[in-house]
Design a protein around this motif. Structure first.
Motif, PDB file in Angstrom:
ATOM      1  N   GLU A 177      73.641  19.636   2.376  1.00 20.33           N
ATOM      2  CA  GLU A 177      73.853  19.185   3.751  1.00 20.33           C
ATOM      3  C   GLU A 177      72.928  19.986   4.659  1.00 20.33           C
ATOM      4  OE1 GLU A 177      77.738  18.471   6.339  1.00 20.33           O
ATOM      5  OE2 GLU A 177      77.156  20.604   6.360  1.00 20.33           O
ATOM      6  N   THR A 178      71.951  19.312   5.278  1.00 21.82           N
ATOM      7  CA  THR A 178      71.096  19.978   6.256  1.00 21.82           C
ATOM      8  C   THR A 178      71.909  20.200   7.522  1.00 21.82           C
ATOM      9  OG1 THR A 178      69.099  18.958   5.358  1.00 21.82           O
ATOM     10  CG2 THR A 178      68.971  19.827   7.600  1.00 21.82           C
ATOM     11  N   ASN A 179      71.987  21.465   7.972  1.00 22.74           N
ATOM     12  CA  ASN A 179      72.842  21.773   9.129  1.00 22.74           C
ATOM     13  C   ASN A 179      72.090  22.369  10.310  1.00 22.74           C
ATOM     14  OD1 ASN A 179      72.706  24.716   8.632  1.00 22.74           O
ATOM     15  ND2 ASN A 179      74.026  24.263   6.874  1.00 22.74           N
ATOM     16  N   TRP A 180      70.792  22.662  10.133  1.00 21.88           N
ATOM     17  CA  TRP A 180      70.031  23.241  11.244  1.00 21.88           C
ATOM     18  C   TRP A 180      68.560  22.915  11.015  1.00 21.88           C
ATOM     19  CZ3 TRP A 180      71.490  28.787  13.247  1.00 21.88           C
ATOM     20  CH2 TRP A 180      70.923  29.011  14.501  1.00 21.88           C
ATOM     21  N   THR A 181      67.877  22.429  12.059  1.00 22.78           N
ATOM     22  CA  THR A 181      66.439  22.183  11.983  1.00 22.78           C
ATOM     23  C   THR A 181      65.777  22.777  13.218  1.00 22.78           C
ATOM     24  OG1 THR A 181      66.366  20.042  13.154  1.00 22.78           O
ATOM     25  CG2 THR A 181      66.882  19.994  10.785  1.00 22.78           C
ATOM     26  N   ALA A 182      64.504  23.103  13.080  1.00 20.58           N
ATOM     27  CA  ALA A 182      63.734  23.623  14.214  1.00 20.58           C
ATOM     28  C   ALA A 182      62.305  23.111  14.108  1.00 20.58           C
ATOM     29  CB  ALA A 182      63.750  25.151  14.228  1.00 20.58           C
ATOM     30  N   ASP A 183      61.815  22.518  15.200  1.00 16.23           N
ATOM     31  CA  ASP A 183      60.418  22.068  15.282  1.00 16.23           C
ATOM     32  C   ASP A 183      59.666  23.023  16.197  1.00 16.23           C
ATOM     33  OD1 ASP A 183      60.289  19.517  13.729  1.00 16.23           O
ATOM     34  OD2 ASP A 183      61.914  18.984  15.087  1.00 16.23           O
ATOM     35  N   PHE A 184      58.580  23.593  15.677  1.00 15.31           N
ATOM     36  CA  PHE A 184      57.822  24.635  16.366  1.00 15.31           C
ATOM     37  C   PHE A 184      56.476  24.116  16.843  1.00 15.31           C
ATOM     38  CE2 PHE A 184      60.711  26.837  13.575  1.00 15.31           C
ATOM     39  CZ  PHE A 184      61.123  27.943  14.302  1.00 15.31           C
ATOM     40  N   THR A 185      56.110  24.519  18.067  1.00 10.94           N
ATOM     41  CA  THR A 185      54.790  24.225  18.627  1.00 10.94           C
ATOM     42  C   THR A 185      54.167  25.537  19.095  1.00 10.94           C
ATOM     43  OG1 THR A 185      55.495  22.037  19.385  1.00 10.94           O
ATOM     44  CG2 THR A 185      53.512  22.958  20.392  1.00 10.94           C
ATOM     45  N   ARG A 186      52.941  25.788  18.654  1.00  4.84           N
ATOM     46  CA  ARG A 186      52.279  27.039  19.020  1.00  4.84           C
ATOM     47  C   ARG A 186      52.061  27.102  20.526  1.00  4.84           C
ATOM     48  NH1 ARG A 186      49.734  30.484  15.799  1.00  4.84           N
ATOM     49  NH2 ARG A 186      49.524  28.928  14.130  1.00  4.84           N
ATOM     50  N   GLY A 187      52.325  28.262  21.112  1.00  4.40           N
ATOM     51  CA  GLY A 187      52.130  28.471  22.534  1.00  4.40           C
ATOM     52  C   GLY A 187      51.217  29.639  22.816  1.00  4.40           C
ATOM     53  N   ASP A 188      51.076  29.958  24.075  1.00 12.65           N
ATOM     54  CA  ASP A 188      50.257  31.101  24.485  1.00 12.65           C
ATOM     55  C   ASP A 188      51.080  32.376  24.323  1.00 12.65           C
ATOM     56  OD1 ASP A 188      47.960  32.412  25.797  1.00 12.65           O
ATOM     57  OD2 ASP A 188      49.437  32.786  27.384  1.00 12.65           O
ATOM     58  N   THR A 189      50.650  33.241  23.417  1.00 11.54           N
ATOM     59  CA  THR A 189      51.430  34.429  23.100  1.00 11.54           C
ATOM     60  C   THR A 189      51.613  35.330  24.317  1.00 11.54           C
ATOM     61  OG1 THR A 189      50.646  34.361  20.814  1.00 11.54           O
ATOM     62  CG2 THR A 189      51.557  36.447  21.589  1.00 11.54           C
ATOM     63  N   ALA A 190      50.573  35.476  25.133  1.00  8.59           N
ATOM     64  CA  ALA A 190      50.667  36.345  26.306  1.00  8.59           C
ATOM     65  C   ALA A 190      51.716  35.833  27.296  1.00  8.59           C
ATOM     66  CB  ALA A 190      49.312  36.460  26.987  1.00  8.59           C
ATOM     67  N   THR A 191      51.876  34.522  27.368  1.00  6.86           N
ATOM     68  CA  THR A 191      52.856  33.931  28.277  1.00  6.86           C
ATOM     69  C   THR A 191      54.267  34.003  27.713  1.00  6.86           C
ATOM     70  OG1 THR A 191      51.191  32.403  29.131  1.00  6.86           O
ATOM     71  CG2 THR A 191      53.493  31.825  29.511  1.00  6.86           C
ATOM     72  N   LEU A 192      54.405  33.768  26.414  1.00 12.71           N
ATOM     73  CA  LEU A 192      55.729  33.666  25.792  1.00 12.71           C
ATOM     74  C   LEU A 192      56.313  35.000  25.360  1.00 12.71           C
ATOM     75  CD1 LEU A 192      55.120  30.556  23.491  1.00 12.71           C
ATOM     76  CD2 LEU A 192      56.335  30.603  25.681  1.00 12.71           C
ATOM     77  N   CYS A 193      55.443  35.984  25.047  1.00 16.22           N
ATOM     78  CA  CYS A 193      55.907  37.213  24.400  1.00 16.22           C
ATOM     79  C   CYS A 193      55.516  38.450  25.194  1.00 16.22           C
ATOM     80  CB  CYS A 193      55.322  37.330  22.982  1.00 16.22           C
ATOM     81  SG  CYS A 193      55.511  35.847  21.964  1.00 16.22           S
ATOM     82  N   ARG A 194      56.316  39.486  25.040  1.00 17.19           N
ATOM     83  CA  ARG A 194      55.991  40.807  25.590  1.00 17.19           C
ATOM     84  C   ARG A 194      56.370  41.839  24.539  1.00 17.19           C
ATOM     85  NH1 ARG A 194      59.119  41.980  30.740  1.00 17.19           N
ATOM     86  NH2 ARG A 194      57.429  40.840  31.753  1.00 17.19           N
ATOM     87  N   ASP A 195      55.408  42.650  24.119  1.00 12.78           N
ATOM     88  CA  ASP A 195      55.615  43.662  23.090  1.00 12.78           C
ATOM     89  C   ASP A 195      56.190  43.051  21.818  1.00 12.78           C
ATOM     90  OD1 ASP A 195      54.747  45.654  24.861  1.00 12.78           O
ATOM     91  OD2 ASP A 195      56.764  45.916  25.689  1.00 12.78           O
ATOM     92  N   GLY A 196      55.712  41.848  21.488  1.00 12.69           N
ATOM     93  CA  GLY A 196      56.139  41.188  20.258  1.00 12.69           C
ATOM     94  C   GLY A 196      57.477  40.501  20.311  1.00 12.69           C
ATOM     95  N   ARG A 197      58.095  40.466  21.505  1.00  9.07           N
ATOM     96  CA  ARG A 197      59.411  39.844  21.662  1.00  9.07           C
ATOM     97  C   ARG A 197      59.340  38.744  22.714  1.00  9.07           C
ATOM     98  NH1 ARG A 197      63.699  43.838  23.405  1.00  9.07           N
ATOM     99  NH2 ARG A 197      65.038  42.120  22.714  1.00  9.07           N
ATOM    100  N   PRO A 198      60.206  37.730  22.615  1.00 10.73           N
ATOM    101  CA  PRO A 198      60.226  36.678  23.643  1.00 10.73           C
ATOM    102  C   PRO A 198      60.551  37.251  25.018  1.00 10.73           C
ATOM    103  CG  PRO A 198      61.466  35.992  21.704  1.00 10.73           C
ATOM    104  CD  PRO A 198      61.156  37.461  21.531  1.00 10.73           C
ATOM    105  N   ARG A 199      59.816  36.753  26.012  1.00 11.13           N
ATOM    106  CA  ARG A 199      60.124  37.150  27.388  1.00 11.13           C
ATOM    107  C   ARG A 199      61.471  36.563  27.803  1.00 11.13           C
ATOM    108  NH1 ARG A 199      55.810  39.173  30.464  1.00 11.13           N
ATOM    109  NH2 ARG A 199      53.780  39.113  29.397  1.00 11.13           N
ATOM    110  N   ARG A 200      62.260  37.351  28.511  1.00  8.54           N
ATOM    111  CA  ARG A 200      63.559  36.890  29.025  1.00  8.54           C
ATOM    112  C   ARG A 200      63.386  36.355  30.426  1.00  8.54           C
ATOM    113  NH1 ARG A 200      64.277  38.147  23.848  1.00  8.54           N
ATOM    114  NH2 ARG A 200      66.367  38.872  23.298  1.00  8.54           N
TER     115      ARG A 200
END
Length: 200
Positions: A177-200
């Motif tokens: 039974e598939t219970n979780w899926t995730a579709d990923f699209t590459r983004g701009d790391t500088a915009t999305l991340c800070r010190d390797g973690r997602p920006r809050r």
């Protein structure tokens, strides 16, 4: 008094049978293997920042077809010359996050993937495997509540900027039974991340 004793024994037998069935090992469902191998560079493509659309079953293991959908941001960093990766997945509409740690056993040529969520703070048992071309499969054992399950992760490197992940459980050792899926699209790391973690 004797009637009560007989009734007590009759009531205990089904409960014992249920407990025994929960402790018995599950047979291996289709495709299940702990011998699948891969290469040290299998997850190199996933470094950086990604946006993702998540779909998760509202109830697992009950035959539900009701899904919940929500966004997330993921940031991944390689370590130890690529034999380990760490990514954090942040769910802004849920108020929690998850951390994935992957390690590559050079001798076995196999990845181990570990998951921990900020909700529980418990390191889940790993799934093991690797990629064959653009598709990776990883298998392991866990418990969903009190129920033993076989676990499958499946990765699909669709192209340089898109990927899909799926999680499936087998409760009966025969079907998934598939219970979780995730579709990923590459983004701009500088915009999305800070010190390797997602920006809050």
């Amino acid at each position: 008094m004797r009637t009560r004793a007989i009734l007590f024994v009759v009531l205990l037998v089904p409960a014992a049978a249920v407990a025994e069935s929960r402790s018995l090992p599950l047979p291996d469902p289709p495709g299940y293997t702990l011998k699948r191998t891969g290469n040290v560079g299998d997850f190199d493509y996933f470094a950086g920042g990604w946006t993702t659309h998540q779909r998760r079953l509202k109830e697992r293991g009950v035959g539900s077809d009701q899904w919940e959908e929500f966004p997330a941001t993921l940031c991944m960093s390689p370590h130890l010359d690529g034999i380990a990766t760490v990514d954090e997945l942040y769910f802004p509409t849920r108020g929690w996050a998850g951390l994935t740690v992957r390690t590559f056993d050079r001798q076995k040529k196999q990845w181990s993937i570990y998951w921990v969520s900020s909700e529980r703070g418990v390191l889940e048992p790993p799934v093991l495997g690797g990629f064959d071309g653009r598709v990776g499969e990883f298998y392991g054992e866990d418990r969903d509540g009190e129920r033993p399950v076989k676990v499958r992760y499946r990765w699909d490197k669709r192209d340089a900027d898109h990927a899909r992940w799926e999680q499936a459980f087998s409760y009966d050792g025969r079907t998934w039974e598939t219970n979780w899926t995730a579709d990923f699209t590459r983004g701009d790391t500088a915009t999305l991340c800070r010190d390797g973690r997602p920006r809050r």
